[in-house]
Write an enzyme that holds these catalytic residues in place. Structure first.
Site, PDB file in Angstrom:
ATOM      1  N   ASP A  78       0.834  -1.196   0.000  1.00 38.14           N
ATOM      2  CA  ASP A  78       0.000   0.000   0.000  1.00 38.14           C
ATOM      3  C   ASP A  78       0.877   1.258   0.000  1.00 38.14           C
ATOM      4  OD1 ASP A  78      -2.559   1.158   0.007  1.00 38.14           O
ATOM      5  OD2 ASP A  78      -2.558   1.389   2.178  1.00 38.14           O
ATOM      6  N   GLU A 113       0.918  -0.595  -5.144  1.00 35.33           N
ATOM      7  CA  GLU A 113      -0.295   0.237  -5.118  1.00 35.33           C
ATOM      8  C   GLU A 113       0.138   1.635  -5.528  1.00 35.33           C
ATOM      9  OE1 GLU A 113      -2.428   3.158  -4.453  1.00 35.33           O
ATOM     10  OE2 GLU A 113      -1.784   2.841  -2.379  1.00 35.33           O
ATOM     11  N   ASP A 135     -11.927   0.157  -0.768  1.00 36.83           N
ATOM     12  CA  ASP A 135     -12.145   1.571  -0.454  1.00 36.83           C
ATOM     13  C   ASP A 135     -13.149   2.244  -1.389  1.00 36.83           C
ATOM     14  OD1 ASP A 135     -10.518   1.833   1.776  1.00 36.83           O
ATOM     15  OD2 ASP A 135      -8.749   2.371   0.628  1.00 36.83           O
TER      16      ASP A 135
END
Length: 517
Positions: A297, A353, A407
């Site tokens: 991430d 990411e 998300d």
């Protein structure tokens, strides 16, 4: 990826699995899920971080980044192995079956830890020796995790910088006194983690035996109030009292006029360099022991990170600082090569990411290590022909494409919020009417050049935003969605997914035809 020329997968966090009170588990439903994926030729299960969560249920703000979430332990499996009794299980606090309940899940996990400790002396010598060997291998994170969690309970949940100074500063005499006074509680915490590890390892083996690869997720930063920061303070931007010198976030943009302030300490990278990145390498190795592939991430922070003064309440006044990402990834590559953990083509088992505003320097770092980046189809329809998320604009195949992520709104919820112009753009790309937006976005993903296409389970089930998993920037109602039906009831949608995937050169039939997987 790692052998298959084109692959497909489903995003489902285990907390959302059905059948167990308060929270999904590593038990029967997880085994059924792996079996169903394998039977329909779906070769990837993607999960969110498996670490303990914060009080809201978020796995991205963990009190202990190397531990496993105790809410996920399966009581029925413990009974079957003779580690607790049926009476122990039946006395556990109850919880709802239709949603994640953080309070009930925490109470159940705490009661299971006590039951494990109470029955431990009766376990065979072979089990006790296996536990001792595991404890020794995991000492680099386990000891401080157990201490942190026990002290936290004794201190009524207060953050570590508000603990009595001898404990906050880890004075040796205070830690020795803790071990002497709380030996049973410390053992219970360790036993809980061991049994979580055993249950997860059996799921790993089941997945590997059936050709299903596991994709995990690693937050870039760790929580301020965590065992990681408490036990490695010199590696983080902190004052002597534990307060933040600098904190993390991202700068203002079109979506957030004051930026995003995350409140986690940024890294003192000079300290990590001096240690040869030992803490980072251990952290990454731990996750790669749990997973076949790892999504990193906020990958852009490996090239440069947004550093905000510790006392600020918005992210407006931060500055960009360089990160030693190339040196860290090279060290990781060397370690993975020695351990024979590289993917085909000598690639690191990482996904970058790289969403949002990404600079050429970040792209160069990603491409230097041949890491796949991410594409989100919900971002593709702003009307710009050169939109980087449109499949026609993907450069090469080194991508993982999603209809949406944890998300985002579900694809049906996203579609319902689009205006007529945006709906027209979607229709133009899919080549006609859009009666089933979730599946039509999925078909775009499968048809794309990306080497891996992933769909959240909610999109396969054509669910609306009542099933949304997380809304960034909010607290209430997140992480709580769970499947309302047994895993067996998903056979129809998974079969349809497998058939569609094979049509586009993905899945079991496609792999068999090309010599993959």
């Amino acid at each position: 990826m790692s052998g298959d020329p084109r692959a497909c997968g489903v995003l489902l966090h285990p907390t959302a699995l059905p059948g167990s009170p308060a929270c999904g588990s590593f038990g029967a439903a997880a085994r059924d899920w792996i079996d169903l994926l394998a039977s329909e030729g779906v070769g990837v299960w993607q999960l969110l971080p498996l670490s303990p969560t914060d009080a809201t249920g978020s796995p991205y703000s963990s009190p202990s980044g190397s531990a496993l979430n105790p809410w996920l332990i399966d009581a029925d499996d413990l009974v079957a192995e003779g580690l607790i009794t049926p009476a122990d299980r039946d006395a556990l606090p109850a919880g709802p079956l239709d949603r994640l309940d953080p309070s009930a899940a925490a109470e159940r996990a705490a009661a299971i830890a006590v039951a494990l400790g109470r029955r431990w002396a009766d376990q065979p010598q072979q089990s006790q020796e296996a536990f001792a060997r595991w404890e020794q291998r995991q000492r680099y994170w386990l000891v401080d995790h157990c201490r942190f969690m026990v002290i936290r309970r004794l201190q009524a949940g207060r953050p570590w910088w508000e603990w009595p100074a001898p404990l906050a500063r880890r004075q040796p005499a205070a830690l020795r006194a803790l071990v002497e006074a709380q030996s049973r509680a410390l053992q219970e915490e360790a036993l809980l983690q061991w049994q979580l590890q055993c249950q997860w390892s059996r799921l790993q083996q089941r997945a590997h035996d059936q050709g299903v690869r596991l994709v995990g997720d690693l937050p870039f930063y760790v929580a301020h109030d965590s065992a990681d920061v408490w036990s490695h303070r010199r590696l983080f931007s902190l004052r002597s009292d534990g307060s933040l010198v600098e904190q993390s976030g991202v700068p203002p943009d079109y979506f957030a006029a004051t930026g995003q302030l995350w409140g986690t300490p940024v890294y003192r990278w000079w300290g990590h360099r001096l240690s040869g990145f030992a803490w980072w390498l251990q952290r990454l190795q731990r996750q790669l022991e749990l997973m076949d592939l790892l999504r990193l991430d906020h990958f852009r922070a490996l090239e440069a990170y947004w550093s905000v003064p510790g006392g600020d309440t918005t992210a407006e006044h931060g500055t960009w600082r360089p990160s030693p990402g190339r040196a860290l990834l090279h060290r990781l590559w060397s370690r993975c090569r020695r351990q024979n953990r590289l993917l085909a083509g000598d690639r690191l088992p990482l996904i970058a990411e790289d969403l949002g505003v990404i600079t050429p320097a970040v792209e160069a770092l990603r491409d230097r290590f041949e890491l796949p980046g991410m594409k989100i189809l919900q971002f593709a329809f702003d009307g710009n022909d050169d939109n980087a998320y449109l499949p026609a604009n993907y450069k090469g195949s080194r991508w993982v494409v999603y209809t949406g992520t944890h998300d985002n709104a579900t694809s049906l919820g996203w579609w319902r919020d689009l205006d007529d112009d945006a709906r027209g753009r979607v229709a133009a790309v899919v080549g006609g009417e859009v009666p089933a937006p979730s599946w039509q976005l999925l078909e775009l993903a499968l048809a794309s050049p990306a080497e891996l296409a992933v769909v959240p389970l909610q999109d396969l089930l054509e669910l609306g935003d009542e099933a949304r998993f997380n809304t960034p920037g909010t607290i209430d109602g997140n992480w709580s969605w769970r499947l309302a039906q047994p895993v067996a009831a998903l056979a129809g949608p998974l079969q349809g997914f497998g058939v569609m995937a094979a049509r586009y050169g993905r899945g079991r039939e496609a792999a068999a035809g090309t010599g993959g997987g």
